[in-house]
Design an enzyme around this catalytic site. Sequence first.
Site, mmCIF file in Angstrom:
data_model
loop_
_atom_site.group_PDB
_atom_site.id
_atom_site.type_symbol
_atom_site.label_atom_id
_atom_site.label_comp_id
_atom_site.label_asym_id
_atom_site.label_seq_id
_atom_site.Cartn_x
_atom_site.Cartn_y
_atom_site.Cartn_z
ATOM 1 N N ASP A 1 0.523 -0.852 0.028
ATOM 2 C CA ASP A 1 0.032 -0.198 0.101
ATOM 3 C C ASP A 1 0.381 1.141 -0.126
ATOM 4 O O ASP A 1 2.028 1.080 0.239
ATOM 5 C CB ASP A 1 -0.989 0.215 1.380
ATOM 6 N N HIS B 1 3.481 -1.962 2.847
ATOM 7 C CA HIS B 1 3.431 -0.868 2.393
ATOM 8 C C HIS B 1 4.614 -0.683 1.802
ATOM 9 O O HIS B 1 6.231 -1.254 2.398
ATOM 10 C CB HIS B 1 3.845 -0.111 3.214
#
Length: 291
Positions: A108, A260
């Site tokens: 992400d 992430h």
Amino acid sequence: MTRTRLALGALISAAVLALAGCGATDVPSASWHGSPVRSGSTDAGEGGGAQARPISDSTAQAVTGKPSATPSASAPASTSASPSTSSAVASDGIMRQTGGAQVALTFDDGPGADTPQLLAMLRQHNIKATFCVVGVAVQEFPQYVQEIVKDGHTLCNHTWKHDDKLGKKSADTIRADLQRTNDEIHKAVPDAQIKYFRHPGGNFTPAAVQIAAELGMKSLGWTVDPSDWNIKKWPGNQMTQHIITNVRNNTKPGAVILSHDGGGDRSATLAAYKTLLPELKQQFTLIAMPV
């Protein structure tokens, strides 16, 4: 005399065959709706000519106007490794598993400065993943989005500016945000497929899920979250070890792992996945979410 007997015998044999049905046997022939197939065959209809197919319930209903009274013969189960995403959608409209035994890595908040190194690692191990990208980051690094798509990874809409309260805003605001993000992705990769939406913070609302669906996107959650964004709580190598331990202990068949590649310093995440990628690949089939 001999010739006369031979001719008479041939005439008698022909008459017997005609009366018996021209060579019919007592072996049952292939039929539809799950009836027995011909002895020794592997599929109803085998034996030449057009292959006979079991008539489906929908076909029977279209022809007769009534549902089929008996179940159709089933085709052999598919050996495809692709999961069924529809079966993984929960009652709230959110996918939190892959729908099969496969495991999905998702990253992400990118693309960011660490994205190229992550892509190189994935390429090294021939692993596909899913990237939930933020509109402003796409605007800054369109070349990384192009690289993501070129390498065969899946794209996911993660809102324009990582607004974790977006789902509580008006429908028009939600739609405009998601559409703007998709438009920015398409500026970088005009033919990119964007089939998933992930709300920042996992703060999905019925309105956000519905509007994403109207835009052709499934809402994608997760089952494993090592909180690799929280570098204040686990600084430096502590974060690397925390990610490794969390992913090792919590990943099971069907898992969707959240990590992430953007939104801050992701050096600990990269270090963790240098260890995790070969381990995960050995234990599971790793996939990008299917599009």
